[in-house]
Design an enzyme around this catalytic site. Sequence first.
Site: not given
Ligand SMILES: N[C@H](CCC[C@H](N)C(=O)O)C(=O)O
Length: 293
Positions: A67, A76-77, A197, A224, A226
Amino acid sequence: MDERPPFAKMNGLGNEIIVADMRGRADRVAPAAARALAADPATRFDQIMAIHDAKTPGTAHYIEILNSDGSSAQACGNGMRCVVQALAAETGTRRFTFETVAGILNAEEHADGSISVDMGMPRFGWQDIPLAEEFRDTRMIELQIGPIDAPVLHSPSAASMGNPHAIFWVDEDVWSYDLERFGPLLENHPIFPERANITIARVTAPDAVTIRTWERGAGLTRACGSAACATAVSAARTRRTGRIVTVTVPGGPLAIEWRDDDHVIMTGPAEWEFSGRFDPATGAWTRDAEGVV
Ligand SMILES: N[C@H](CCC[C@H](N)C(=O)O)C(=O)O
């Protein structure tokens, strides 16, 4: 020869991603380097996806996720789609099996350029998310913010997509909530021992949800992946939607399918912006000259 590893600045629906090519190297991207790259407006990112040599036979690469605050993430999808696009452009291969700290993950680039990532199986047990205390039913947990008798956000669903998520269901426009103010408080709430999150979600049709997310370790992001998956499975679990939904994040739509075999498949785009080289210890970087191959 330049010993510094190459990187590509990319994005997945506006989720700012740096794909770092750490193949053939023993060192790792240092948290301090991540923070330095995040502080520079030109390389500002939400996640770094560091591609390392495979650790496990049968996998193409090991992917480490950082991060922007230097902490590590299990999933991180949007970043995975960027990794697939970068590797597909380089190798001509379209299907990949990766390993992350959360396990093995398959992904594929389609003929139209969209990319599907198998985000694995969601987990709903309170210890798996994790939550600090027992909740038998994580479809709705006791948590609220705002005045005690008129909470602004309350009773979220909780889920793990490898990383912890809380989803607050709302009836109003998701932009009418001050997520910048509530996000940090909820991310760090003692109920989430590994932080979380934080997503606010509005169901707009039996197959459509609009969300905004405050990310653990990164703050407000335009997408995001996920969180979109955690929202989709939580919406289906609470009978708000079916198992195939479009989740619209500030950056645009993601197609999510919670398959009968329990795997969650996320499909969306990825975009390359520019490439350069960087120092994985300090984050000092230079941009590649345009048009030079
Ligand atoms: N942007 C990411 C998720 C990052 C997750 C992160 N912030 C954590 O779980 O610490 C996504 O596209 O899935």
